[in-house]
Scaffold this motif. Structure first.
Motif, PDB file in Angstrom:
ATOM      1  N   ASP A  16       0.859  -1.180   0.000  1.00 40.84           N
ATOM      2  CA  ASP A  16       0.000   0.000   0.000  1.00 40.84           C
ATOM      3  C   ASP A  16       0.895   1.230   0.000  1.00 40.84           C
ATOM      4  N   ASN A  17       0.837   2.014  -1.084  1.00 43.13           N
ATOM      5  CA  ASN A  17       1.655   3.224  -1.202  1.00 43.13           C
ATOM      6  C   ASN A  17       0.848   4.483  -0.926  1.00 43.13           C
ATOM      7  N   TYR A  21      -1.817   0.789  -4.873  1.00 43.55           N
ATOM      8  CA  TYR A  21      -1.118  -0.434  -4.504  1.00 43.55           C
ATOM      9  C   TYR A  21      -0.087  -0.746  -5.577  1.00 43.55           C
ATOM     10  N   SER A  22       1.033  -1.297  -5.166  1.00 41.20           N
ATOM     11  CA  SER A  22       2.048  -1.682  -6.152  1.00 41.20           C
ATOM     12  C   SER A  22       2.498  -3.114  -5.878  1.00 41.20           C
TER      13      SER A  22
END
Length: 166
Positions: A16-17, A21-22
């Protein structure tokens, strides 16, 4: 869907950035990683061109388009408000814009299974009391039976070579 995201976060498959999301960079996609990244780049460039086309026609608000955005709790490749006459809702307090929504599928040709998810998203939106929408599906090629299904649901099909040329 939130349970799936929670599970992927717990397994550290995604991070979670804050705003998005990455994928965990330590996970390798194997030998298809370059192919996958290439397809994502083609999608991004095509969506940018779609946005330029749509705002040049005044189909969408000029600086309000967003990519990979949420609309009505669903993820879309492109979302933008639109003030074209058949989408807006007029009331005593003013105008409520409609929305242009677009997804892109690069499979050749796109088949029934490929569009089922897109159709389900359209059905969910139309069952809610939300602004009018103008759904686009951007593709290279579709079979005739898929074309009929998309027309039945009022989806505008944007063929890449017809929108932008070869």
């Amino acid at each position: 869907i939130y349970e799936i995201i929670k599970g992927l976060l717990k397994l550290k498959v995604i991070f979670d950035n804050g705003d998005y999301y990455s994928l965990n960079p330590s996970l390798s996609l194997g030998r298809d990683e370059k192919h996958f990244k290439g397809l994502e780049l083609v999608k991004d460039i095509t969506l940018e061109q779609f946005y330029n086309w749509a705002r040049s026609l005044n189909l969408v608000s000029y600086e309000k388009g967003t990519f990979h955005s949420e609309f009505s709790k669903l993820q879309w490749c492109f979302v933008a408000p639109s003030y074209i006459s058949h989408l807006v809702k007029r009331s005593s307090t003013g105008l409520t814009p409609g929305f242009v929504l677009a997804d892109i599928l690069l499979n050749d040709p796109v088949n029934k299974e490929d569009v089922n998810f897109f159709i389900k998203k359209i059905e969910i939106i139309r069952s809610q009391r939300i602004p009018n929408v103008f759904p686009f599906l951007i593709v290279n090629e579709v079979s005739q039976d898929v074309l009929q299904i998309l027309k039945k649901y009022g989806v505008t099909i944007g063929f890449i070579d017809k929108l932008f040329g070869n």
